[in-house]
Design a protein around this motif. Structure first.
Motif, mmCIF file in Angstrom:
data_model
loop_
_atom_site.group_PDB
_atom_site.id
_atom_site.type_symbol
_atom_site.label_atom_id
_atom_site.label_comp_id
_atom_site.label_asym_id
_atom_site.label_seq_id
_atom_site.Cartn_x
_atom_site.Cartn_y
_atom_site.Cartn_z
ATOM 1 N N VAL A 177 0.832 -1.210 0.000
ATOM 2 C CA VAL A 177 0.000 0.000 0.000
ATOM 3 C C VAL A 177 0.864 1.257 0.000
ATOM 4 O O VAL A 177 2.029 1.226 0.385
ATOM 5 C CB VAL A 177 -0.939 0.039 1.229
ATOM 6 N N ASP A 178 0.244 2.340 -0.407
ATOM 7 C CA ASP A 178 0.869 3.653 -0.323
ATOM 8 C C ASP A 178 0.912 4.040 1.153
ATOM 9 O O ASP A 178 -0.106 3.984 1.844
ATOM 10 C CB ASP A 178 0.019 4.644 -1.126
ATOM 11 N N GLU A 179 2.081 4.426 1.642
ATOM 12 C CA GLU A 179 2.212 4.749 3.059
ATOM 13 C C GLU A 179 2.249 6.253 3.324
ATOM 14 O O GLU A 179 2.648 6.690 4.399
ATOM 15 C CB GLU A 179 3.454 4.058 3.648
ATOM 16 N N VAL A 180 1.812 7.040 2.352
ATOM 17 C CA VAL A 180 1.758 8.489 2.538
ATOM 18 C C VAL A 180 0.417 8.847 3.171
ATOM 19 O O VAL A 180 -0.636 8.397 2.711
ATOM 20 C CB VAL A 180 1.934 9.227 1.192
ATOM 21 N N VAL A 181 0.475 9.632 4.247
ATOM 22 C CA VAL A 181 -0.749 10.104 4.906
ATOM 23 C C VAL A 181 -0.710 11.627 4.987
ATOM 24 O O VAL A 181 0.340 12.238 4.811
ATOM 25 C CB VAL A 181 -0.907 9.507 6.330
ATOM 26 N N SER A 182 -1.840 12.204 5.289
ATOM 27 C CA SER A 182 -1.927 13.658 5.407
ATOM 28 C C SER A 182 -0.972 14.163 6.488
ATOM 29 O O SER A 182 -0.937 13.612 7.594
ATOM 30 C CB SER A 182 -3.359 14.060 5.774
ATOM 31 N N PRO A 183 -0.211 15.206 6.187
ATOM 32 C CA PRO A 183 0.694 15.763 7.198
ATOM 33 C C PRO A 183 -0.057 16.431 8.352
ATOM 34 O O PRO A 183 0.545 16.771 9.373
ATOM 35 C CB PRO A 183 1.535 16.782 6.413
ATOM 36 N N HIS A 184 -1.359 16.577 8.207
ATOM 37 C CA HIS A 184 -2.157 17.205 9.259
ATOM 38 C C HIS A 184 -2.574 16.208 10.340
ATOM 39 O O HIS A 184 -3.106 16.610 11.381
ATOM 40 C CB HIS A 184 -3.395 17.879 8.662
#
Length: 193
Positions: free
Chosen positions: A31-38
């Motif tokens: 999976v893509d492991e990028v999440v919102s920086p917020h």
């Protein structure tokens, strides 16, 4: 019980699961492991653990799938896996001589759509190291693939001055929490296979 799948190929997580004596297999979630920086660190690991478990569950809807993710937080900054040795040196420079938190999200998804989730946090204090000692630690390459750039299940345990919380959480999978989730899902322990 249905098959149990660990949505991870981490050797540390597999070693912890092996200790339970439950039959399971491991599969990369992909999976893509990028999440919102917020997101807070706790919310980020909760989302990533869920994303990993659900991705593998989509491929095996009849199984129970356990996903986990981990982030290090120091002075409000979230540290993930370093890209190279320089990034690892920079991360460890922020941790040495200070206290930081390590957050691990765990998500168990079942064949009937049940979802069990938790976030476990441990607090660690690291010794302050000389520049020479830090370089010797970096030479071991334990920083590769590890958020915060260390492994406490290996030589990195010599960085630890103090630990508050579940040591297995720091190793990648909070086993007290995992056992609680598995028991609530109906898994039985100590059975002969």
């Amino acid at each position: 019980m249905s098959e149990l799948i660990l949505a991870s190929t981490s050797s540390a997580r597999r070693a912890l699961m092996d200790g339970l004596g439950l039959p399971y297999r491991a599969e990369a979630p992909g999976v893509d492991e990028v999440v919102s920086p917020h997101l807070s660190a706790e919310d980020a690991v909760r989302e990533l653990a869920s994303r990993k478990a659900r991705a593998v569950h989509q491929r095996h809807p009849e199984a129970w799938v356990l996903g986990a993710d981990q982030l290090v937080e120091v002075a409000g900054e979230i540290l993930s896996k370093p890209q190279d040795r320089n990034a690892a040196r920079e991360q460890l420079g922020k941790l040495l001589g200070h206290t930081h938190a390590i957050h691990t999200g765990v998500c168990l998804v079942g064949p009937d759509g049940q979802v069990h989730e938790a976030v476990e946090t441990a607090r660690l204090g690291f010794y302050a190291l000389s520049a020479e000692e830090l370089e010797r630690y970096l030479d071991l390459d334990e920083w590769v693939g590890c958020c915060g750039s260390y492994r406490v299940e290996s030589a990195g345990q010599a960085l630890l001055e103090r630990l508050e919380g579940d040591r297995s959480n720091v190793q990648g999978l909070p086993m007290v929490t995992v056992v609680r989730l598995l028991r609530s899902a109906g898994f039985r322990f100590f059975e002969r296979r």
